[in-house]
Design a protein around this motif. Structure first.
Motif, short mmCIF file in Angstrom:
data_model
loop_
_atom_site.label_atom_id
_atom_site.label_comp_id
_atom_site.label_asym_id
_atom_site.label_seq_id
_atom_site.Cartn_x
_atom_site.Cartn_y
_atom_site.Cartn_z
N GLY A 174 24.21 28.96 1.27
CA GLY A 174 25.45 29.39 0.62
C GLY A 174 25.23 30.36 -0.52
N SER A 175 23.98 30.50 -0.94
CA SER A 175 23.71 31.42 -2.05
C SER A 175 23.41 32.85 -1.60
N SER B 48 21.06 25.18 -7.80
CA SER B 48 20.16 24.16 -8.33
C SER B 48 19.07 24.79 -9.19
N GLY C 232 27.58 25.54 -2.61
CA GLY C 232 27.07 26.84 -2.17
C GLY C 232 27.89 27.48 -1.08
N ARG C 233 28.20 26.72 -0.02
CA ARG C 233 28.88 27.34 1.13
C ARG C 233 30.35 27.66 0.85
N GLN D 286 27.15 28.08 8.93
CA GLN D 286 26.69 27.24 7.82
C GLN D 286 27.85 26.42 7.27
N GLN E 203 25.62 17.50 1.51
CA GLN E 203 24.68 17.92 2.55
C GLN E 203 23.41 17.08 2.45
O1 PA5 Z 1 25.91 25.20 0.80
C1 PA5 Z 1 25.00 24.72 0.16
O2 PA5 Z 1 25.19 23.93 -0.78
C2 PA5 Z 1 23.57 25.09 0.46
O3 PA5 Z 1 23.48 25.88 1.60
C3 PA5 Z 1 22.95 25.84 -0.71
O4 PA5 Z 1 23.71 26.98 -0.98
C4 PA5 Z 1 21.50 26.23 -0.42
O5 PA5 Z 1 20.75 25.11 -0.08
C5 PA5 Z 1 20.88 26.92 -1.61
O6 PA5 Z 1 20.92 26.09 -2.72
P1 PA5 Z 1 20.72 26.64 -4.18
O7 PA5 Z 1 21.84 27.56 -4.48
O8 PA5 Z 1 20.74 25.41 -5.05
O9 PA5 Z 1 19.38 27.34 -4.22
#
Ligand code: PA5
Length: 451
Positions: free
Chosen positions: A83-84, A144, A205-206, A286, A418
């Protein structure tokens, strides 16, 4: 007039009207749970009104960062995973011509590259060697602030920046998007003095494409985030205010897909007929996969790119196991028309198409394929997008996010966590010898050796 329409004519015969009514009622109930923030994961609903609450202060900050970064950078590396990065990539790929690459000589835009979305060694070293001679900056995104893939890529890219520009100037070439208080990225950003954007605690994130996670890279690519948000806002009004579930696009989509799931259609294939939409599909996969695939339940979200994949997966869809349904992203009007020319002697036999447009041929391919797949036992939901632009993109992304919340509640799972993502990470940390994983390392190695 709505920016997007849903047509379900190709589901005729797969369920009855009374079954649909039951599902629409369930969707209405789930929407109410979402709207009143009374369901599972309700501390992650900060995205529900993001389009309408995006303020001028944030847009101004993004504008200033964009101007500053693009002035000094030919390339901008977006470091992030899941999601990032997927939301930004989906909009950027949909918004920019594949041949444009980047708006050369145009002010306030840079060519966007991506890193930290996998751990492939070759990509990693090739990217570093490519950037060695280029003017570049980094947007590093991690809620995170501790995710391994982006953290690894960022460490190497930061080292390269320091080597090229010195520690002082490096500070101006990194913008981080992360938690307000915690995580390694937050700590590093404070130490270096990077410009930082905050990802709110209540946005996962998503669901973060309409936060700086998506908006900043999209703006740096030279795209119009104001129109993107305007489209999302228009959709927010429909899905949050329309109480008739048949007129509420997210409710209607969630109802039909859940009904098809109950009829044994366990895989949903998102179909596009436009290569610019490939990453919208990746983003959608996703969104629904990570939100719904829980407690041994959930539709498996897959994707195909037509007509390309009609020459590969088309055979399976037409004639393989009948556990599929398709959702089609149907762009009705191209940005530019290309007319097929008359060719002397007609050696390729295509003169019967002379004078017609390429988009006419694509539209007939869509109709022909829909009918063939329908007759082959594959129901289809068509999502009609009048034209691919920032406004309609904002609308469809928000429509899917809201539908995903409704759909997850209809399935009775928490769509906003998740937990399953942790399993591979724990095994990987153990195998890599991370501190604190000593016992787990022995267990994982023993299990691997026993196979
Ligand atoms: O949707 C989500 O929460 C995940 O796909 C996160 O975006 C992904 O794991 C990346 O996490 P982070 O933004 O903490 O690095």
């Amino acid at each position: 007039m709505s920016l997007v329409k849903i047509d379900t004519r190709f589901t005729k015969g797969f369920f009855s009207e009374s079954e649909l009514q039951t599902e629409l009622q369930a969707a209405s109930k789930a929407r109410e749970t979402l709207r009143t923030k009374s369901g599972k994961g309700n501390d992650f609903l900060g995205w529900l009104d993001l389009p309408s609450k995006t303020d001028a202060e944030l847009l101004n900050k993004i504008k200033n960062t964009t101007e500053r970064l693009t002035k000094i950078s030919e390339f901008l590396v977006v470091v992030g995973i899941g999601g990032s990065y997927l939301g930004a990539k989906a909009v950027i790929e949909a918004g920019i011509s594949p041949f444009q690459g980047f708006k050369e000589n145009e002010k306030n835009s840079a060519k966007i590259l991506y890193a930290g979305h996998h751990i492939d060694s070759d990509y990693h070293s090739e990217l570093l060697s490519f950037l060695n001679t280029k003017e570049f900056s980094i947007i590093v995104i991690s809620k995170s602030g501790t995710t391994t893939e982006p953290a690894l890529a960022f460490r190497s890219l930061l080292t390269l920046l320091e080597k090229k520009y010195g520690k002082d100037k490096t500070k101006d070439r990194v913008v981080s998007v992360t938690d307000a208080n915690k995580g390694a990225l937050k700590k590093l950003s404070t130490e270096y003095g990077f410009e930082t954007y905050v990802i709110a605690d209540d946005v996962g994130g998503r669901f973060s494409v309409f936060t700086p996670v998506g908006l900043l890279p999209i703006a740096c690519a030279g795209l119009d985030i104001v129109s993107l948000i305007a489209g999302a806002k228009e959709m927010e009004t429909n899905v949050s205010e329309e109480s008739d579930p048949k007129k509420n696009l997210s409710c209607y989509y969630a109802s039909v897909r859940n009904l098809l799931y109950k009829k044994g259609k366990k895989t949903e294939i998102l179909v596009n007929y436009n290569p610019r939409l490939i990453f919208v599909t990746e983003w959608w996969k996703q969104l629904f996969g990570e939100s719904e695939g829980k407690e041994k339940k959930g539709i498996f979200p897959a994707g195909v790119n037509f007509t390309t994949d009609l020459h590969s997966l088309g055979q399976y869809i037409q004639d393989g196991e009948r556990n599929l349904f398709e959702t089609i992203l149907k762009v009705t009007r191209p940005k530019t028309e290309s007319i097929i020319q008359e060719f002397s002697g007609d050696p390729d036999g295509l003169n019967y198409l002379a004078g017609k447009s390429v988009s006419h041929v694509n539209s007939k391919a869509i109709e022909a394929t829909c009918l063939a797949h329908y007759e082959g036992g594959v129901p289809q939901i068509e999502i009609e997008i009048p034209e691919l632009n920032m406004k309609t993109l904002g609308a469809i992304l928000f429509m899917f996010e809201y539908a995903c919340g409704i759909s997850g509640y209809m399935l009775d799972v928490n769509p906003f966590d998740q937990p399953g993502v942790e399993d591979y990470k724990n095994n990987m940390f153990a195998l890599l010898g991370k501190k604190g994983y000593e016992k787990k390392k022995e267990e994982v190695e023993a299990k691997l050796n026993s196979l």
